[in-house]
Write a protein that holds these residues in place. Structure first.
Motif, PDB file in Angstrom:
ATOM      1  N   VAL A  76      87.991  21.310  -5.117  1.00  0.00           N
ATOM      2  CA  VAL A  76      88.194  21.574  -6.548  1.00  0.00           C
ATOM      3  C   VAL A  76      87.005  20.985  -7.318  1.00  0.00           C
ATOM      4  N   LYS A  77      86.187  21.857  -7.899  1.00  0.00           N
ATOM      5  CA  LYS A  77      84.967  21.408  -8.573  1.00  0.00           C
ATOM      6  C   LYS A  77      84.860  21.997  -9.979  1.00  0.00           C
ATOM      7  N   SER A  78      83.950  21.444 -10.751  1.00  0.00           N
ATOM      8  CA  SER A  78      83.772  21.867 -12.142  1.00  0.00           C
ATOM      9  C   SER A  78      83.250  23.291 -12.231  1.00  0.00           C
ATOM     10  N   ALA A  79      83.813  24.039 -13.186  1.00  0.00           N
ATOM     11  CA  ALA A  79      83.291  25.354 -13.551  1.00  0.00           C
ATOM     12  C   ALA A  79      82.518  25.204 -14.863  1.00  0.00           C
ATOM     13  N   ASP A  80      82.082  26.307 -15.413  1.00  0.00           N
ATOM     14  CA  ASP A  80      81.324  26.279 -16.679  1.00  0.00           C
ATOM     15  C   ASP A  80      81.945  27.278 -17.651  1.00  0.00           C
ATOM     16  N   PRO A  81      83.177  27.012 -18.109  1.00  0.00           N
ATOM     17  CA  PRO A  81      83.899  28.015 -18.912  1.00  0.00           C
ATOM     18  C   PRO A  81      83.237  28.326 -20.245  1.00  0.00           C
ATOM     19  N   LEU A  82      82.485  27.373 -20.798  1.00  0.00           N
ATOM     20  CA  LEU A  82      81.872  27.577 -22.111  1.00  0.00           C
ATOM     21  C   LEU A  82      80.408  28.001 -22.016  1.00  0.00           C
ATOM     22  N   LYS A  83      79.889  28.130 -20.789  1.00  0.00           N
ATOM     23  CA  LYS A  83      78.454  28.426 -20.598  1.00  0.00           C
ATOM     24  C   LYS A  83      77.612  27.443 -21.413  1.00  0.00           C
ATOM     25  N   VAL A  85      75.061  24.733 -22.699  1.00  0.00           N
ATOM     26  CA  VAL A  85      73.657  24.353 -22.485  1.00  0.00           C
ATOM     27  C   VAL A  85      73.230  23.418 -23.605  1.00  0.00           C
ATOM     28  N   ASP A  86      72.702  22.250 -23.235  1.00  0.00           N
ATOM     29  CA  ASP A  86      72.039  21.405 -24.239  1.00  0.00           C
ATOM     30  C   ASP A  86      70.580  21.296 -23.820  1.00  0.00           C
ATOM     31  N   SER A  87      70.136  20.123 -23.372  1.00  0.00           N
ATOM     32  CA  SER A  87      68.769  20.041 -22.859  1.00  0.00           C
ATOM     33  C   SER A  87      68.681  20.616 -21.450  1.00  0.00           C
ATOM     34  N   ALA A  88      69.834  20.838 -20.830  1.00  0.00           N
ATOM     35  CA  ALA A  88      69.907  21.467 -19.509  1.00  0.00           C
ATOM     36  C   ALA A  88      71.227  22.218 -19.398  1.00  0.00           C
ATOM     37  N   ALA A  89      71.257  23.213 -18.548  1.00  0.00           N
ATOM     38  CA  ALA A  89      72.493  23.972 -18.338  1.00  0.00           C
ATOM     39  C   ALA A  89      73.504  23.091 -17.610  1.00  0.00           C
ATOM     40  N   TYR A  90      74.772  23.244 -17.959  1.00  0.00           N
ATOM     41  CA  TYR A  90      75.826  22.422 -17.378  1.00  0.00           C
ATOM     42  C   TYR A  90      75.869  22.517 -15.846  1.00  0.00           C
ATOM     43  N   PRO A  91      75.760  23.710 -15.248  1.00  0.00           N
ATOM     44  CA  PRO A  91      75.751  23.776 -13.773  1.00  0.00           C
ATOM     45  C   PRO A  91      74.618  22.974 -13.152  1.00  0.00           C
ATOM     46  N   ASP A  92      73.470  22.935 -13.827  1.00  0.00           N
ATOM     47  CA  ASP A  92      72.345  22.142 -13.318  1.00  0.00           C
ATOM     48  C   ASP A  92      72.668  20.655 -13.377  1.00  0.00           C
ATOM     49  N   ARG A  93      73.355  20.250 -14.418  1.00  0.00           N
ATOM     50  CA  ARG A  93      73.759  18.840 -14.534  1.00  0.00           C
ATOM     51  C   ARG A  93      74.745  18.483 -13.409  1.00  0.00           C
ATOM     52  N   ILE A  94      75.672  19.404 -13.122  1.00  0.00           N
ATOM     53  CA  ILE A  94      76.653  19.158 -12.065  1.00  0.00           C
ATOM     54  C   ILE A  94      75.937  18.940 -10.730  1.00  0.00           C
ATOM     55  N   LYS A  96      72.990  17.830 -10.299  1.00  0.00           N
ATOM     56  CA  LYS A  96      72.323  16.530 -10.385  1.00  0.00           C
ATOM     57  C   LYS A  96      73.325  15.398 -10.121  1.00  0.00           C
ATOM     58  N   TYR A  97      74.507  15.498 -10.730  1.00  0.00           N
ATOM     59  CA  TYR A  97      75.537  14.473 -10.517  1.00  0.00           C
ATOM     60  C   TYR A  97      75.948  14.416  -9.045  1.00  0.00           C
ATOM     61  N   GLU A  98      76.082  15.589  -8.427  1.00  0.00           N
ATOM     62  CA  GLU A  98      76.457  15.630  -7.012  1.00  0.00           C
ATOM     63  C   GLU A  98      75.405  14.950  -6.144  1.00  0.00           C
ATOM     64  N   LYS A  99      74.146  15.223  -6.445  1.00  0.00           N
ATOM     65  CA  LYS A  99      73.053  14.646  -5.662  1.00  0.00           C
ATOM     66  C   LYS A  99      72.962  13.137  -5.848  1.00  0.00           C
ATOM     67  N   GLU A 100      73.092  12.683  -7.086  1.00  0.00           N
ATOM     68  CA  GLU A 100      72.950  11.259  -7.379  1.00  0.00           C
ATOM     69  C   GLU A 100      74.123  10.431  -6.857  1.00  0.00           C
ATOM     70  N   SER A 101      75.320  10.996  -6.925  1.00  0.00           N
ATOM     71  CA  SER A 101      76.507  10.227  -6.547  1.00  0.00           C
ATOM     72  C   SER A 101      76.958  10.463  -5.112  1.00  0.00           C
ATOM     73  N   GLY A 102      76.569  11.607  -4.544  1.00  0.00           N
ATOM     74  CA  GLY A 102      77.050  11.966  -3.221  1.00  0.00           C
ATOM     75  C   GLY A 102      78.500  12.403  -3.237  1.00  0.00           C
ATOM     76  N   LEU A 103      78.993  12.775  -4.412  1.00  0.00           N
ATOM     77  CA  LEU A 103      80.396  13.152  -4.576  1.00  0.00           C
ATOM     78  C   LEU A 103      80.503  14.578  -5.113  1.00  0.00           C
TER      79      LEU A 103
END
Length: 298
Positions: A76-83, A85-94, A96-103
């Motif tokens: 069960v992982k995050s989706a992007d229901p609102l599409k 985007v701020d300084s980066a797209a939300y899926p790209d941030r996700i 990044k979080y996965e890579k940094e945390s290993g989760l």
């Protein structure tokens, strides 16, 4: 004419290169601790008692019986229901979080045993997006509560979060009601819910399931609150008491029931589960047995 020879100077020995990352300095006492010793003590400094952050998997390992934890809903992982985007797209941030945390997400859920007592467990991890609660986190926690209901066992949630995840807007706010409603059903079934608050627990998580426990435990020095101190001060136009969002302040004023060091948490949970679950279960079984015996006698 006398001749003087130059004194022979000892060649300075080269200092051994000490690899970085082997030692950690306690911010309270200044003590230098060997990292392996710190990890073995669940990231708690032995002398000062200072609690460093700890990952969710390491925390789970320190709570449940060895080999008893079974993870659920890892997919069960995050989706992007609102599409969003701020300084980066939300899926790209996700990613990044996965890579940094290993989760895969900001919470790990599953079942395990604490001193032989079965529990449904959800442990949040601040390393993933500041532990922010989006739709995936809310869904996983709700399923953990429903799993406790289905398996007729206690539920324990360990919170560490900055609150609702802004990139999911109203979808993240809906998780407050969703998780609270699930806990309502757990309470109706008379199954215990123990909430463990760690540093930090704030925002929508504090305003929902984190403060709905039958027993609310906090780690020493944990920051616990809804809005930030600056926002509250500007809104109320009042000087805030020192340390008003610490676990110690909240214990004094009744929001927190106990402050328990991380190294004692496993045994304290056992004691609470014995009182809230095992004894009640024993009494219930005895009542049913007595009723069946009375029916058989008539």
């Amino acid at each position: 004419m006398s001749h003087f020879s130059k004194p022979k100077l000892a060649t300075p020995k080269k200092k051994k290169n000490i690899p970085e990352g082997l030692w950690t300095k306690c911010p309270v006492s200044g003590e230098i601790i060997f990292n392996k010793d710190l990890e073995a003590n669940l990231m708690v400094v032995p002398k000062s008692g200072y609690h460093f952050p700890i990952g969710s998997r390491a925390r789970i390992a320190g709570l449940v019986d060895e080999g008893s934890f079974h993870e659920y809903d890892a997919g069960v992982k995050s989706a992007d229901p609102l599409k969003f985007v701020d300084s980066a797209a939300y899926p790209d941030r996700i990613k990044k979080y996965e890579k940094e945390s290993g989760l895969p997400e900001a919470v790990i859920c599953g079942t395990g045993k604490i001193h032989g007592i079965p529990v449904s467990l959800a442990v949040m991890d601040f390393r993933f997006c500041g532990g922010a609660m989006g739709a995936a986190v809310g869904e996983k926690i709700t399923r953990a509560i429903e799993r406790a209901l289905k398996q007729k066992c206690p539920c324990i949630i360990v919170s560490s979060s900055g609150g609702a995840r802004m990139q999911e807007g109203i979808y993240s706010l809906m998780q407050m009601a969703k998780t609270s409603a699930a806990l309502g059903r757990l309470a109706e079934a008379k199954l215990p819910f123990i909430s463990v608050l760690t540093h930090p627990t704030t925002g929508g998580v504090t305003a929902s399931f984190a403060t709905l426990g039958d027993v609310i435990i906090a780690e020493p020095g944990a920051l616990i609150g809804f809005a930030g101190a600056r926002v509250i001060k500007e809104t109320t136009k009042q000087t805030l008491p020192p340390g008003f969002q610490t676990a110690e302040f909240l214990l004094k004023h009744g929001l927190v029931d106990q402050i328990v060091p991380r190294t004692e948490m496993r045994d304290r949970l056992r004691d609470l589960l014995q009182v809230l679950f095992l004894r009640k279960k024993t009494r219930a079984v005895a009542a049913v047995t007595a009723h069946e015996a009375a029916v058989a006698a008539t």
